[in-house]
Design a protein around this motif. Structure first.
Motif, PDB file in Angstrom:
ATOM      1  N   VAL A   3     -58.318  67.165  21.043  1.00 18.88           N
ATOM      2  CA  VAL A   3     -58.849  66.851  19.725  1.00 18.88           C
ATOM      3  C   VAL A   3     -58.064  65.662  19.184  1.00 18.88           C
ATOM      4  CG1 VAL A   3     -59.226  67.693  17.378  1.00 18.88           C
ATOM      5  CG2 VAL A   3     -59.481  69.245  19.335  1.00 18.88           C
ATOM      6  N   PRO A   4     -58.760  64.604  18.709  1.00 25.17           N
ATOM      7  CA  PRO A   4     -58.056  63.413  18.232  1.00 25.17           C
ATOM      8  C   PRO A   4     -57.047  63.727  17.141  1.00 25.17           C
ATOM      9  CG  PRO A   4     -60.419  63.008  18.412  1.00 25.17           C
ATOM     10  CD  PRO A   4     -60.212  64.478  18.621  1.00 25.17           C
ATOM     11  N   ASP A   5     -55.902  63.065  17.202  1.00 21.86           N
ATOM     12  CA  ASP A   5     -54.919  63.241  16.144  1.00 21.86           C
ATOM     13  C   ASP A   5     -55.105  62.143  15.099  1.00 21.86           C
ATOM     14  OD1 ASP A   5     -53.719  60.879  17.104  1.00 21.86           O
ATOM     15  OD2 ASP A   5     -52.395  61.995  18.445  1.00 21.86           O
ATOM     16  N   ALA A   6     -54.209  62.116  14.130  1.00 19.86           N
ATOM     17  CA  ALA A   6     -54.359  61.190  13.005  1.00 19.86           C
ATOM     18  C   ALA A   6     -54.282  59.736  13.433  1.00 19.86           C
ATOM     19  CB  ALA A   6     -53.298  61.487  11.946  1.00 19.86           C
ATOM     20  N   ARG A  10     -61.342  57.496  14.423  1.00 16.84           N
ATOM     21  CA  ARG A  10     -62.254  58.584  14.067  1.00 16.84           C
ATOM     22  C   ARG A  10     -63.679  58.219  14.501  1.00 16.84           C
ATOM     23  NH1 ARG A  10     -61.008  62.270  10.284  1.00 16.84           N
ATOM     24  NH2 ARG A  10     -62.978  62.011   9.156  1.00 16.84           N
ATOM     25  N   VAL A  11     -64.132  58.878  15.567  1.00 10.39           N
ATOM     26  CA  VAL A  11     -65.479  58.650  16.084  1.00 10.39           C
ATOM     27  C   VAL A  11     -66.399  59.743  15.546  1.00 10.39           C
ATOM     28  CG1 VAL A  11     -66.935  58.490  18.137  1.00 10.39           C
ATOM     29  CG2 VAL A  11     -64.587  57.582  18.183  1.00 10.39           C
ATOM     30  N   PHE A  12     -67.458  59.337  14.872  1.00 14.01           N
ATOM     31  CA  PHE A  12     -68.475  60.270  14.401  1.00 14.01           C
ATOM     32  C   PHE A  12     -69.759  60.048  15.190  1.00 14.01           C
ATOM     33  CE2 PHE A  12     -65.686  61.284  11.055  1.00 14.01           C
ATOM     34  CZ  PHE A  12     -66.205  62.361  10.330  1.00 14.01           C
ATOM     35  N   ILE A  13     -70.324  61.142  15.677  1.00 13.99           N
ATOM     36  CA  ILE A  13     -71.631  61.084  16.331  1.00 13.99           C
ATOM     37  C   ILE A  13     -72.698  61.229  15.258  1.00 13.99           C
ATOM     38  CG2 ILE A  13     -73.186  62.261  17.925  1.00 13.99           C
ATOM     39  CD1 ILE A  13     -70.762  63.058  19.571  1.00 13.99           C
ATOM     40  N   SER A  39     -64.531  63.160  15.963  1.00 10.87           N
ATOM     41  CA  SER A  39     -63.955  63.670  14.718  1.00 10.87           C
ATOM     42  C   SER A  39     -64.976  64.453  13.905  1.00 10.87           C
ATOM     43  CB  SER A  39     -63.411  62.513  13.877  1.00 10.87           C
ATOM     44  OG  SER A  39     -62.320  61.899  14.542  1.00 10.87           O
ATOM     45  N   GLY A  40     -66.241  64.217  14.154  1.00 12.33           N
ATOM     46  CA  GLY A  40     -67.271  64.927  13.411  1.00 12.33           C
ATOM     47  C   GLY A  40     -68.647  64.530  13.909  1.00 12.33           C
ATOM     48  N   VAL A  41     -69.653  65.275  13.454  1.00 21.56           N
ATOM     49  CA  VAL A  41     -71.043  65.032  13.826  1.00 21.56           C
ATOM     50  C   VAL A  41     -71.876  65.027  12.551  1.00 21.56           C
ATOM     51  CG1 VAL A  41     -73.036  65.858  15.140  1.00 21.56           C
ATOM     52  CG2 VAL A  41     -70.714  66.205  16.034  1.00 21.56           C
ATOM     53  N   VAL A  42     -72.710  64.013  12.408  1.00 21.35           N
ATOM     54  CA  VAL A  42     -73.672  63.959  11.311  1.00 21.35           C
ATOM     55  C   VAL A  42     -75.061  64.094  11.916  1.00 21.35           C
ATOM     56  CG1 VAL A  42     -74.679  62.561   9.475  1.00 21.35           C
ATOM     57  CG2 VAL A  42     -72.201  62.503   9.868  1.00 21.35           C
ATOM     58  N   VAL A  43     -75.817  65.077  11.453  1.00 18.74           N
ATOM     59  CA  VAL A  43     -77.184  65.280  11.930  1.00 18.74           C
ATOM     60  C   VAL A  43     -78.143  65.040  10.765  1.00 18.74           C
ATOM     61  CG1 VAL A  43     -78.844  66.863  12.976  1.00 18.74           C
ATOM     62  CG2 VAL A  43     -76.424  66.991  13.611  1.00 18.74           C
ATOM     63  N   VAL A  44     -79.059  64.115  10.950  1.00 18.59           N
ATOM     64  CA  VAL A  44     -80.113  63.883   9.971  1.00 18.59           C
ATOM     65  C   VAL A  44     -81.355  64.614  10.459  1.00 18.59           C
ATOM     66  CG1 VAL A  44     -81.543  62.183   8.782  1.00 18.59           C
ATOM     67  CG2 VAL A  44     -79.159  61.644   9.335  1.00 18.59           C
ATOM     68  N   ASP A  45     -81.709  65.684   9.758  1.00 15.74           N
ATOM     69  CA  ASP A  45     -82.898  66.471  10.077  1.00 15.74           C
ATOM     70  C   ASP A  45     -84.058  65.902   9.266  1.00 15.74           C
ATOM     71  OD1 ASP A  45     -84.889  68.298  10.512  1.00 15.74           O
ATOM     72  OD2 ASP A  45     -83.872  69.969   9.522  1.00 15.74           O
ATOM     73  N   ASN A  46     -84.924  65.154   9.961  1.00 14.23           N
ATOM     74  CA  ASN A  46     -85.985  64.413   9.288  1.00 14.23           C
ATOM     75  C   ASN A  46     -87.148  65.313   8.859  1.00 14.23           C
ATOM     76  OD1 ASN A  46     -85.686  61.691   8.668  1.00 14.23           O
ATOM     77  ND2 ASN A  46     -85.896  61.035  10.793  1.00 14.23           N
ATOM     78  N   ALA A  47     -86.841  66.274   7.996  1.00 14.87           N
ATOM     79  CA  ALA A  47     -87.861  67.183   7.457  1.00 14.87           C
ATOM     80  C   ALA A  47     -88.590  67.929   8.568  1.00 14.87           C
ATOM     81  CB  ALA A  47     -88.860  66.417   6.584  1.00 14.87           C
ATOM     82  N   SER A  48     -87.825  68.418   9.552  1.00 17.24           N
ATOM     83  CA  SER A  48     -88.428  69.164  10.659  1.00 17.24           C
ATOM     84  C   SER A  48     -89.076  70.451  10.155  1.00 17.24           C
ATOM     85  CB  SER A  48     -87.358  69.513  11.702  1.00 17.24           C
ATOM     86  OG  SER A  48     -86.819  68.352  12.289  1.00 17.24           O
ATOM     87  N   PRO A  64     -66.424  69.346  12.625  1.00 14.02           N
ATOM     88  CA  PRO A  64     -67.401  69.534  11.551  1.00 14.02           C
ATOM     89  C   PRO A  64     -68.783  68.988  11.918  1.00 14.02           C
ATOM     90  CG  PRO A  64     -65.338  68.627  10.701  1.00 14.02           C
ATOM     91  CD  PRO A  64     -65.239  68.566  12.192  1.00 14.02           C
ATOM     92  N   VAL A  65     -69.818  69.733  11.545  1.00 17.65           N
ATOM     93  CA  VAL A  65     -71.208  69.285  11.690  1.00 17.65           C
ATOM     94  C   VAL A  65     -71.782  69.157  10.289  1.00 17.65           C
ATOM     95  CG1 VAL A  65     -73.493  69.791  12.605  1.00 17.65           C
ATOM     96  CG2 VAL A  65     -71.463  70.411  13.929  1.00 17.65           C
ATOM     97  N   LEU A  66     -72.075  67.935   9.886  1.00 18.48           N
ATOM     98  CA  LEU A  66     -72.582  67.649   8.546  1.00 18.48           C
ATOM     99  C   LEU A  66     -74.076  67.381   8.646  1.00 18.48           C
ATOM    100  CD1 LEU A  66     -69.728  65.155   7.604  1.00 18.48           C
ATOM    101  CD2 LEU A  66     -69.782  67.621   7.212  1.00 18.48           C
ATOM    102  N   VAL A  67     -74.855  68.094   7.876  1.00 18.98           N
ATOM    103  CA  VAL A  67     -76.312  68.006   7.959  1.00 18.98           C
ATOM    104  C   VAL A  67     -76.862  67.326   6.714  1.00 18.98           C
ATOM    105  CG1 VAL A  67     -78.469  69.283   8.182  1.00 18.98           C
ATOM    106  CG2 VAL A  67     -76.396  70.101   9.349  1.00 18.98           C
ATOM    107  N   HIS A  68     -77.730  66.339   6.963  1.00 20.16           N
ATOM    108  CA  HIS A  68     -78.427  65.659   5.868  1.00 20.16           C
ATOM    109  C   HIS A  68     -79.914  65.891   6.059  1.00 20.16           C
ATOM    110  CE1 HIS A  68     -79.438  62.684   2.837  1.00 20.16           C
ATOM    111  NE2 HIS A  68     -80.229  62.067   3.705  1.00 20.16           N
TER     112      HIS A  68
END
Length: 333
Positions: A3-6, A10-13, A39-48, A64-68
């Motif tokens: 896991v990446p340290d400080a 910081r790579v976000f998918i 470092s984290g994942v952002v998922v954009v759920d296009n009104a599925s 972390p998985v952040l959902v928009h």
């Protein structure tokens, strides 16, 4: 798992998804196995409207998985614009953009690592669903406004191939580049948004395609090798957007003094012919109704592109910040 340290970038998918819950589950499972981890994942759920919300609610990743969830489908272009903006707000140093119908290979980020000090926009190689190399080696011909395939082994002499186009099915881009170029143009909706974004980046920084496999496609696509280029299956919506979005591409070419009116017109004709060939050679759409619908999509898209070209109020996507000092980003020769 490392896991990446400080002190690690910081790579976000950033993932854009629409009604492909089964594919998304496979992708998230593969992200969980990445070593090193993002470092984290952002998922954009296009009104599925399928089971995507449930898949995201059940996601169990070590990061972390952040959902928009926008209220409507923003298309791939709008989805990536929203996802990139969210990842930047979360402090991402790098953004790895991908569609929902791929899986990542466990050592993908490690494969990118040696190149991240040299380039600020990187693409890795992909396997198709059968485990064969997926053809992706093109450059944009500015005179025609058409991306053309580069034949042969582009890695025969070097482990990196410089191009001037991008692909949101695997583009890894540094956050300062995004801030300087601006977000992906959401007006494209789909088709040509990533190509154009890569071209905009290439006007200032090298865009690299490296000889390292990082993704595998999970959605089977029909593909035909015509000798001069590869063609995948498509849809009437994609055909409409592809033709309409030539208007946006032309405006960006104009902005940089690279638009050739006659050449671009020839390129538009070639684009239409390519799509008609795709209908016949790839999608086997020989029936009158299917062919008529495909041709109608192209015609409507062309007419929409003319409106864009004549719009006196058109403006490009603005930068998110002023560029940093010269040489602060990847400038490999």
């Amino acid at each position: 798992m490392h896991v990446p340290d400080a002190g690690t970038p910081r790579v976000f998918i950033v993932i854009t998804t629409f009604n492909r819950a089964a594919h998304l589950r496979k992708l998230l499972d593969s992200v969980a196995a990445l070593d090193p981890a993002p470092s984290g994942v952002v998922v954009v759920d296009n009104a599925s409207t399928d089971g995507t919300a449930e898949i995201l609610a059940e996601a169990d990743l070590p990061v972390p998985v952040l959902v928009h969830r926008p209220a409507r489908n923003l298309g791939g272009a709008g989805g990536f614009a929203a996802g990139v903006a969210r990842a930047l707000d979360e402090g991402a140093d790098w953004l790895w953009l991908m569609d929902d119908d791929v899986v990542v290979l466990p050592d993908a980020l490690a494969s990118f690592g040696p190149w991240m000090h040299r380039y600020s926009c990187i693409h890795g190689r992909r396997y198709d669903t059968e485990g064969r190399p997926f053809f992706w080696q093109h450059t944009l011909n500015e005179f025609l406004g058409v991306h053309l395939p580069v034949r042969g082994n582009v890695f025969a002499q070097s482990p990196v191939f410089h191009t001037n186009v991008g692909c949101f099915e695997g583009m890894l881009v540094a956050a300062p580049v995004v801030r300087e170029i601006g977000l992906p143009d959401a007006r494209f909706f789909l088709n040509g948004d990533d190509l154009t974004y890569g071209w905009l980046i290439a006007q200032r920084y090298p865009v690299a395609y490296i000889d390292a496999f990082v993704l595998r496609k999970t959605r089977a696509q029909r593909q035909v090798d015509l000798g001069i280029r590869h063609l995948n299956d498509s849809s009437d919506l994609s055909r409409f957007c592809g033709m309409r979005n030539r208007g946006y591409l032309a405006r960006y070419l104009q902005l940089h003094g690279r638009h050739h009116r006659v050449g671009f017109g020839v390129g538009t004709v070639l684009t239409a012919v390519k799509e008609l060939v795709r209908l016949v050679a790839v999608e086997r759409s020989l029936s009158g109704a299917s062919s008529l619908a495909g041709a109608s999509s192209l015609w409507r898209g062309w007419r929409a592109s003319r409106v864009i070209l004549r719009d006196p109020d058109w403006t490009p996507e603005p930068p998110l910040s002023l560029p940093g000092p010269s040489g602060s980003l990847g400038t490999a020769s």
